[in-house]
Design a protein around this motif. Structure first.
Motif, mmCIF file in Angstrom:
data_model
loop_
_atom_site.group_PDB
_atom_site.id
_atom_site.type_symbol
_atom_site.label_atom_id
_atom_site.label_comp_id
_atom_site.label_asym_id
_atom_site.label_seq_id
_atom_site.Cartn_x
_atom_site.Cartn_y
_atom_site.Cartn_z
ATOM 1 N N PHE A 1 3.735 -20.480 4.145
ATOM 2 C CA PHE A 1 2.764 -19.524 3.630
ATOM 3 C C PHE A 1 2.115 -20.059 2.353
ATOM 4 C CE2 PHE A 1 6.259 -18.726 0.865
ATOM 5 C CZ PHE A 1 5.740 -18.178 -0.287
ATOM 6 N N ASP A 2 0.955 -19.501 2.052
ATOM 7 C CA ASP A 2 0.279 -19.718 0.768
ATOM 8 C C ASP A 2 0.081 -18.362 0.126
ATOM 9 O OD1 ASP A 2 -0.132 -22.587 0.743
ATOM 10 O OD2 ASP A 2 -1.546 -22.246 2.378
ATOM 11 N N TRP A 3 0.173 -18.330 -1.182
ATOM 12 C CA TRP A 3 0.115 -17.088 -1.959
ATOM 13 C C TRP A 3 -0.974 -17.245 -3.010
ATOM 14 C CZ3 TRP A 3 3.633 -12.875 -1.716
ATOM 15 C CH2 TRP A 3 3.625 -11.989 -2.780
ATOM 16 N N GLU A 4 -1.979 -16.400 -2.970
ATOM 17 C CA GLU A 4 -3.083 -16.496 -3.923
ATOM 18 C C GLU A 4 -3.418 -15.108 -4.470
ATOM 19 O OE1 GLU A 4 -7.859 -17.471 -3.963
ATOM 20 O OE2 GLU A 4 -6.679 -18.037 -2.214
ATOM 21 N N TYR A 5 -3.306 -14.978 -5.779
ATOM 22 C CA TYR A 5 -3.696 -13.709 -6.394
ATOM 23 C C TYR A 5 -5.215 -13.587 -6.374
ATOM 24 C CZ TYR A 5 0.996 -12.776 -8.209
ATOM 25 O OH TYR A 5 2.334 -12.496 -8.319
ATOM 26 N N ILE A 6 -5.690 -12.453 -5.910
ATOM 27 C CA ILE A 6 -7.113 -12.130 -5.944
ATOM 28 C C ILE A 6 -7.379 -11.246 -7.158
ATOM 29 C CG2 ILE A 6 -9.028 -11.065 -4.669
ATOM 30 C CD1 ILE A 6 -7.813 -13.620 -3.344
ATOM 31 N N GLU A 7 -6.451 -10.347 -7.438
ATOM 32 C CA GLU A 7 -6.527 -9.453 -8.596
ATOM 33 C C GLU A 7 -5.123 -9.299 -9.173
ATOM 34 O OE1 GLU A 7 -7.956 -4.903 -9.759
ATOM 35 O OE2 GLU A 7 -8.278 -5.644 -7.730
ATOM 36 N N GLN A 8 -5.008 -9.452 -10.500
ATOM 37 C CA GLN A 8 -3.691 -9.380 -11.138
ATOM 38 C C GLN A 8 -3.655 -8.295 -12.202
ATOM 39 O OE1 GLN A 8 -3.123 -13.855 -11.814
ATOM 40 N NE2 GLN A 8 -1.054 -13.070 -11.571
ATOM 41 N N GLY A 9 -3.683 -7.056 -11.768
ATOM 42 C CA GLY A 9 -3.444 -5.920 -12.633
ATOM 43 C C GLY A 9 -4.562 -5.608 -13.595
ATOM 44 N N PRO A 10 -4.300 -4.686 -14.473
ATOM 45 C CA PRO A 10 -2.974 -4.127 -14.738
ATOM 46 C C PRO A 10 -2.547 -3.012 -13.777
ATOM 47 C CG PRO A 10 -4.530 -3.193 -16.286
ATOM 48 C CD PRO A 10 -5.291 -4.191 -15.445
ATOM 49 N N THR A 11 -3.485 -2.360 -13.091
ATOM 50 C CA THR A 11 -3.072 -1.259 -12.215
ATOM 51 C C THR A 11 -3.105 -1.622 -10.729
ATOM 52 O OG1 THR A 11 -5.323 -0.381 -12.209
ATOM 53 C CG2 THR A 11 -3.805 0.526 -13.840
ATOM 54 N N THR A 12 -3.865 -2.637 -10.375
ATOM 55 C CA THR A 12 -3.959 -3.048 -8.978
ATOM 56 C C THR A 12 -3.717 -4.548 -8.871
ATOM 57 O OG1 THR A 12 -5.577 -1.310 -8.502
ATOM 58 C CG2 THR A 12 -5.447 -3.120 -6.932
ATOM 59 N N PHE A 13 -2.898 -4.908 -7.902
ATOM 60 C CA PHE A 13 -2.649 -6.310 -7.595
ATOM 61 C C PHE A 13 -3.078 -6.548 -6.157
ATOM 62 C CE2 PHE A 13 -0.062 -5.501 -11.194
ATOM 63 C CZ PHE A 13 0.069 -6.710 -11.859
ATOM 64 N N GLN A 14 -3.834 -7.603 -5.942
ATOM 65 C CA GLN A 14 -4.230 -7.997 -4.596
ATOM 66 C C GLN A 14 -3.824 -9.441 -4.404
ATOM 67 O OE1 GLN A 14 -8.126 -6.917 -3.112
ATOM 68 N NE2 GLN A 14 -8.407 -5.496 -4.826
ATOM 69 N N VAL A 15 -3.152 -9.697 -3.282
ATOM 70 C CA VAL A 15 -2.660 -11.036 -2.985
ATOM 71 C C VAL A 15 -3.097 -11.427 -1.575
ATOM 72 C CG1 VAL A 15 -0.625 -12.515 -2.790
ATOM 73 C CG2 VAL A 15 -0.630 -10.624 -4.438
ATOM 74 N N LYS A 16 -3.678 -12.598 -1.499
ATOM 75 C CA LYS A 16 -4.000 -13.190 -0.189
ATOM 76 C C LYS A 16 -2.788 -14.008 0.236
ATOM 77 C CE LYS A 16 -7.147 -16.500 1.994
ATOM 78 N NZ LYS A 16 -8.272 -17.434 1.729
#
Length: 77
Positions: free
Chosen positions: A58-73
């Protein structure tokens, strides 16, 4: 533009089902496909679990890192 084979908003699931649903969705991905994980906190423990169960898959890429929402591809290799 990013396209995802699946999107999981982890905040919509009870805690005891979150990782189960995430891993089931990941397992259904084809190689090179990705899913988007949306969460209300940094899913670091989930990343550690992926490293344990799919160390080279797998590959892990943060799209958004907080502070209230985290999105990870999360992509399947």
């Amino acid at each position: 533009m990013n396209t995802y084979a699946a999107t999981i908003n982890a905040t919509e699931y009870p805690p005891h089902l979150k990782h189960k649903i995430i891993f089931e969705t990941f397992d259904q991905l084809q190689p090179e496909e990705a899913m988007l994980l949306i969460n209300d906190h940094d899913p670091k423990p989930l990343r550690f679990q992926f490293q344990s169960t799919h160390p080279e898959g797998f590959d892990w890429e943060y799209i958004e890192q907080g502070p209230t929402t985290f999105q990870v591809k999360i992509s399947k290799r």
